[in-house]
Design a protein around this motif. Structure first.
Motif, PDB file in Angstrom:
ATOM      1  N   ASP A 434       0.854  -1.181   0.000  1.00  0.00           N
ATOM      2  CA  ASP A 434       0.000   0.000   0.000  1.00  0.00           C
ATOM      3  C   ASP A 434       0.891   1.232   0.000  1.00  0.00           C
ATOM      4  OD1 ASP A 434      -1.804   2.076   0.501  1.00  0.00           O
ATOM      5  OD2 ASP A 434      -3.056   0.843   1.821  1.00  0.00           O
ATOM      6  N   PRO A 435       0.831   2.065  -1.044  1.00  0.00           N
ATOM      7  CA  PRO A 435       1.715   3.230  -1.086  1.00  0.00           C
ATOM      8  C   PRO A 435       1.398   4.279  -0.037  1.00  0.00           C
ATOM      9  CG  PRO A 435       0.130   3.307  -2.891  1.00  0.00           C
ATOM     10  CD  PRO A 435      -0.025   1.968  -2.243  1.00  0.00           C
ATOM     11  N   MET A 436       0.271   4.126   0.640  1.00  0.00           N
ATOM     12  CA  MET A 436      -0.111   5.093   1.662  1.00  0.00           C
ATOM     13  C   MET A 436       0.660   4.893   2.968  1.00  0.00           C
ATOM     14  SD  MET A 436      -4.033   6.067   2.745  1.00  0.00           S
ATOM     15  CE  MET A 436      -4.611   5.950   1.065  1.00  0.00           C
ATOM     16  N   PHE A 437       1.233   3.683   3.165  1.00  0.00           N
ATOM     17  CA  PHE A 437       1.868   3.365   4.440  1.00  0.00           C
ATOM     18  C   PHE A 437       3.258   2.801   4.236  1.00  0.00           C
ATOM     19  CE2 PHE A 437      -2.728   2.658   4.753  1.00  0.00           C
ATOM     20  CZ  PHE A 437      -3.048   3.655   5.663  1.00  0.00           C
ATOM     21  N   LYS A 438       4.203   3.282   5.017  1.00  0.00           N
ATOM     22  CA  LYS A 438       5.575   2.797   4.920  1.00  0.00           C
ATOM     23  C   LYS A 438       5.740   1.539   5.772  1.00  0.00           C
ATOM     24  CE  LYS A 438       7.346   5.736   8.678  1.00  0.00           C
ATOM     25  NZ  LYS A 438       6.060   6.291   9.090  1.00  0.00           N
ATOM     26  N   PRO A 439       6.751   0.714   5.481  1.00  0.00           N
ATOM     27  CA  PRO A 439       7.007  -0.464   6.310  1.00  0.00           C
ATOM     28  C   PRO A 439       7.273  -0.054   7.761  1.00  0.00           C
ATOM     29  CG  PRO A 439       8.214  -0.638   4.251  1.00  0.00           C
ATOM     30  CD  PRO A 439       7.644   0.748   4.297  1.00  0.00           C
ATOM     31  N   SER A 440       6.801  -0.857   8.679  1.00  0.00           N
ATOM     32  CA  SER A 440       6.957  -0.548  10.095  1.00  0.00           C
ATOM     33  C   SER A 440       8.412  -0.715  10.522  1.00  0.00           C
ATOM     34  CB  SER A 440       6.078  -1.489  10.928  1.00  0.00           C
ATOM     35  OG  SER A 440       6.579  -2.822  10.836  1.00  0.00           O
ATOM     36  N   PRO A 441       8.798  -0.156  11.675  1.00  0.00           N
ATOM     37  CA  PRO A 441      10.158  -0.370  12.190  1.00  0.00           C
ATOM     38  C   PRO A 441      10.489  -1.857  12.333  1.00  0.00           C
ATOM     39  CG  PRO A 441       9.079   1.380  13.420  1.00  0.00           C
ATOM     40  CD  PRO A 441       8.028   0.780  12.528  1.00  0.00           C
ATOM     41  N   GLY A 442       9.494  -2.658  12.698  1.00  0.00           N
ATOM     42  CA  GLY A 442       9.728  -4.094  12.841  1.00  0.00           C
ATOM     43  C   GLY A 442      10.100  -4.752  11.532  1.00  0.00           C
ATOM     44  N   ILE A 443       9.402  -4.389  10.437  1.00  0.00           N
ATOM     45  CA  ILE A 443       9.719  -4.937   9.121  1.00  0.00           C
ATOM     46  C   ILE A 443      11.094  -4.461   8.660  1.00  0.00           C
ATOM     47  CG2 ILE A 443       9.094  -4.867   6.677  1.00  0.00           C
ATOM     48  CD1 ILE A 443       7.273  -6.699   8.173  1.00  0.00           C
ATOM     49  N   ASN A 444      11.368  -3.183   8.832  1.00  0.00           N
ATOM     50  CA  ASN A 444      12.661  -2.637   8.407  1.00  0.00           C
ATOM     51  C   ASN A 444      13.830  -3.337   9.083  1.00  0.00           C
ATOM     52  OD1 ASN A 444      12.264  -0.624   6.423  1.00  0.00           O
ATOM     53  ND2 ASN A 444      11.438   0.760   7.956  1.00  0.00           N
ATOM     54  N   ARG A 445      13.658  -3.665  10.335  1.00  0.00           N
ATOM     55  CA  ARG A 445      14.739  -4.303  11.094  1.00  0.00           C
ATOM     56  C   ARG A 445      15.061  -5.697  10.546  1.00  0.00           C
ATOM     57  NH1 ARG A 445      14.446  -5.636  17.591  1.00  0.00           N
ATOM     58  NH2 ARG A 445      16.298  -6.961  17.703  1.00  0.00           N
ATOM     59  N   LEU A 446      14.085  -6.338   9.902  1.00  0.00           N
ATOM     60  CA  LEU A 446      14.240  -7.732   9.481  1.00  0.00           C
ATOM     61  C   LEU A 446      14.709  -7.891   8.038  1.00  0.00           C
ATOM     62  CD1 LEU A 446      10.998  -9.143  11.134  1.00  0.00           C
ATOM     63  CD2 LEU A 446      13.332  -9.193  12.035  1.00  0.00           C
ATOM     64  N   ILE A 447      14.846  -6.796   7.300  1.00  0.00           N
ATOM     65  CA  ILE A 447      15.285  -6.896   5.913  1.00  0.00           C
ATOM     66  C   ILE A 447      16.686  -7.513   5.849  1.00  0.00           C
ATOM     67  CG2 ILE A 447      15.922  -5.572   3.849  1.00  0.00           C
ATOM     68  CD1 ILE A 447      13.729  -3.574   4.598  1.00  0.00           C
ATOM     69  N   GLY A 448      16.828  -8.547   5.036  1.00  0.00           N
ATOM     70  CA  GLY A 448      18.109  -9.216   4.874  1.00  0.00           C
ATOM     71  C   GLY A 448      18.487 -10.121   6.026  1.00  0.00           C
ATOM     72  N   ALA A 449      17.532 -10.479   6.882  1.00  0.00           N
ATOM     73  CA  ALA A 449      17.837 -11.283   8.064  1.00  0.00           C
ATOM     74  C   ALA A 449      17.009 -12.559   8.107  1.00  0.00           C
ATOM     75  CB  ALA A 449      17.586 -10.469   9.331  1.00  0.00           C
ATOM     76  N   GLN A 450      17.512 -13.547   8.820  1.00  0.00           N
ATOM     77  CA  GLN A 450      16.738 -14.744   9.154  1.00  0.00           C
ATOM     78  C   GLN A 450      16.335 -14.594  10.607  1.00  0.00           C
ATOM     79  OE1 GLN A 450      18.796 -18.382   8.437  1.00  0.00           O
ATOM     80  NE2 GLN A 450      17.001 -19.668   8.820  1.00  0.00           N
ATOM     81  N   PHE A 451      15.069 -14.864  10.921  1.00  0.00           N
ATOM     82  CA  PHE A 451      14.572 -14.520  12.245  1.00  0.00           C
ATOM     83  C   PHE A 451      13.447 -15.465  12.647  1.00  0.00           C
ATOM     84  CE2 PHE A 451      12.196 -12.239   9.044  1.00  0.00           C
ATOM     85  CZ  PHE A 451      10.877 -12.433   9.423  1.00  0.00           C
ATOM     86  N   ARG A 452      13.068 -15.387  13.904  1.00  0.00           N
ATOM     87  CA  ARG A 452      11.884 -16.058  14.429  1.00  0.00           C
ATOM     88  C   ARG A 452      11.122 -15.065  15.285  1.00  0.00           C
ATOM     89  NH1 ARG A 452      10.091 -20.474  12.202  1.00  0.00           N
ATOM     90  NH2 ARG A 452       8.967 -20.886  14.151  1.00  0.00           N
ATOM     91  N   THR A 453       9.818 -15.085  15.190  1.00  0.00           N
ATOM     92  CA  THR A 453       8.982 -14.235  16.031  1.00  0.00           C
ATOM     93  C   THR A 453       7.746 -15.016  16.448  1.00  0.00           C
ATOM     94  OG1 THR A 453       7.703 -12.189  16.170  1.00  0.00           O
ATOM     95  CG2 THR A 453       7.866 -13.217  14.007  1.00  0.00           C
ATOM     96  N   ALA A 454       7.268 -14.761  17.662  1.00  0.00           N
ATOM     97  CA  ALA A 454       6.112 -15.498  18.181  1.00  0.00           C
ATOM     98  C   ALA A 454       4.788 -14.911  17.714  1.00  0.00           C
ATOM     99  CB  ALA A 454       6.156 -15.502  19.710  1.00  0.00           C
ATOM    100  N   ALA A 455       4.789 -13.705  17.177  1.00  0.00           N
ATOM    101  CA  ALA A 455       3.537 -13.063  16.764  1.00  0.00           C
ATOM    102  C   ALA A 455       3.682 -12.468  15.371  1.00  0.00           C
ATOM    103  CB  ALA A 455       3.141 -11.997  17.781  1.00  0.00           C
TER     104      ALA A 455
END
Length: 487
Positions: A434-455
């Motif tokens: 959606d061009p109206m909304f930028k990626p959240s800080p949480g999404i930005n932090r995960l770019i280029g990373a392998q991760f696990r999250t519970a939610a």
């Protein structure tokens, strides 16, 4: 401004780390009688708009317009859409820490994705409902335009609309009966469209000068210098409103969400382009930029035309006007009165005309609420079939493809479809940028990373458009690129 800790609403259980969004929630959900909110447009006794913005920011919007409301972000929304718009702002501020109920694994930069978990083959879906193709046999196509759905059908009496109540208080009287809009098919003799199709600046001859300067200057560009493994210095551009490699992050989140049975993604070479602050309703242009980002980075048909940066909004306006002059969807010139230098909304016909004028193959489809099958089901089944036709590996929960993204239009707004989820309960969600909304800080932090999250669902919320949202509309349009990247 984000404070880093959760702030509590004094009237209910709502919490958020951004004090602006918390204030927004209080003003819209718990308004004081007779006191106008600083976040919304109100009407004075003489019928003129009053708000906290500058006169330039209000230039071009007609006073007393009951159909649109201006958000603090600078976007004008249909009143029936405003609560959903606020919900997306809340999701936009989600941090990665807010999604972790348990300790997460360390993020590993530079990791690869798309290691799907083996699943049993999905049940076969029935074939999609037939759709009306907008493109005619010739290169000069005929398209439809649609008006917003009757807002009285958006919410039933069982659902409390706090935004409508808030406006009722401001007006000091019950809200007038909602306008009834019906689908309008472009006649042989094209007619000038109004606010329902072109937005609150439908009659604008020229956008404010401050906005033109902002668009000419563009988003902030940062040059990043890196030293490669071979010791050579490389320079990379980072553009403030362009976010790359978001799809691999969403793929991991969907993999970890137990409510997702299967998910399909388009080619990951799609940049999420978002609007700049206070620019208003240029979503159609931003979605065209996303389509072009795929063409450029996936080296699809026409990529030679876009070797460098994405064309700006002003450049796209020139390209659309040139396409009309060449005879592609030329009725758009009459319907809009011209778009060069204005803030008028554009839609599928303009995106289609631009691509066709550049000899980039595309096909437009329309879905209308005039069949036995509800229009949202028509759309979701057709998009799922679009991905199934590419014969993805159904042994994986995450099905990656090389398919292009799709330009997606509903009355009042457009988005870019990047995927589709099939839920464990059988329902489906579109996955969109959606061009109206930028990626959240949480999404930005995960770019280029392998991760696990519970939610994972918290970070995915801003990208999902399910049946509960889609059923608000009586019609949709989808523009697909017909040339695909091999592989």
């Amino acid at each position: 401004m984000a404070t880093g800790k959760l702030l509590e609403c004094p009237f209910c259980s709502f919490t958020h780390s951004d004090d602006y969004l918390l204030s927004y929630h209080v003003e819209t959900s718990h308004p004081e009688t007779g006191r106008p909110s600083p976040f919304t447009v109100s009407e004075s006794a003489n019928g003129r708009q009053e708000d906290g913005g500058s006169s330039d920011e209000q230039e071009g919007a007609k006073d007393g317009d009951p159909d649109y409301i201006e958000c603090q972000c600078g976007e004008f929304c249909l009143l029936a859409e405003f609560q959903s718009h606020l919900d997306m702002h809340y999701a936009e501020g989600t941090s990665f820490d807010e999604t972790r109920r348990t300790s997460a694994d360390l993020a590993v930069p530079g990791s690869t994705l798309y290691h799907g978990r083996a699943k049993s083959p999905a049940m076969e879906s029935p074939p999609p409902a037939p759709v009306k193709e907008v493109v005619s046999a010739s290169s000069h196509s005929v398209t439809i335009r649609t008006r917003p759905k009757d807002s009285s059908r958006v919410r039933s009496g069982k659902h409390h609309n706090v935004v409508q109540d808030f406006f009722d208080v401001l007006r000091g009287s019950p809200a007038p009966a909602p306008k009834k809009f019906t689908k309008q098919i472009t006649p042989k003799e094209p007619q000038r469209l109004g606010k329902a199709e072109l937005g609150p600046h439908a009659d604008e001859e020229r956008m404010p000068e401050w906005l033109r300067r902002q668009l000419e200057h563009g988003a902030r560009i940062t040059i990043i210098n890196n030293i490669g493994p071979d010791g050579r210095l490389t320079r990379t551009e980072s553009i403030a409103n362009e976010y790359r490699q978001i799809i691999p992050v969403l793929a991991q989140l969907c993999e970890q969400d137990p409510s997702v049975s299967r998910v399909y993604f388009c080619n990951p070479n799609v940049t999420h382009v978002v609007k700049m602050a206070k620019e208003g309703g240029f979503c159609g242009y931003r979605n065209i930029q996303m389509m072009i980002s795929y063409i450029r980075d996936a080296r699809s048909e026409g990529y030679q035309l876009f070797q460098k940066r994405l064309p700006s909004v002003l450049q796209l306006q020139d390209m659309i006007e040139d396409a009309w002059a060449q005879g592609f969807n030329s009725m758009g010139k009459v319907e809009t009165g011209g778009i060069r230098g204005t803030r008028k909304y554009i839609g599928t016909p303009e995106a289609q005309a631009l691509l066709q004028s550049l000899n980039i193959g595309c096909k437009a489809e329309a879905y209308n609420d005039d069949r036995e099958l509800p229009v949202q089901h028509q759309l979701l089944r057709a998009i799922e079939q679009y991905f199934l036709d590419s014969q993805p590996n159904l042994n994986h929960k995450v099905c990656r493809t090389t398919l292009p993204p799709m330009y997606f239009q509903h009355p009042g707004h457009s988005l870019t479809i990047i995927g589709l989820e099939v839920r464990a309960n059988g329902s489906r969600n579109l996955l969109v940028f959606d061009p109206m909304f930028k990626p959240s800080p949480g999404i930005n932090r995960l770019i280029g990373a392998q991760f696990r999250t519970a939610a994972p669902e918290k970070l995915l919320k801003a990208y999902r458009r399910g049946e509960s949202i889609l059923r608000k509309y009586e019609s949709f349009e989808v523009l697909k690129l017909t040339a695909r990247v091999p592989g």
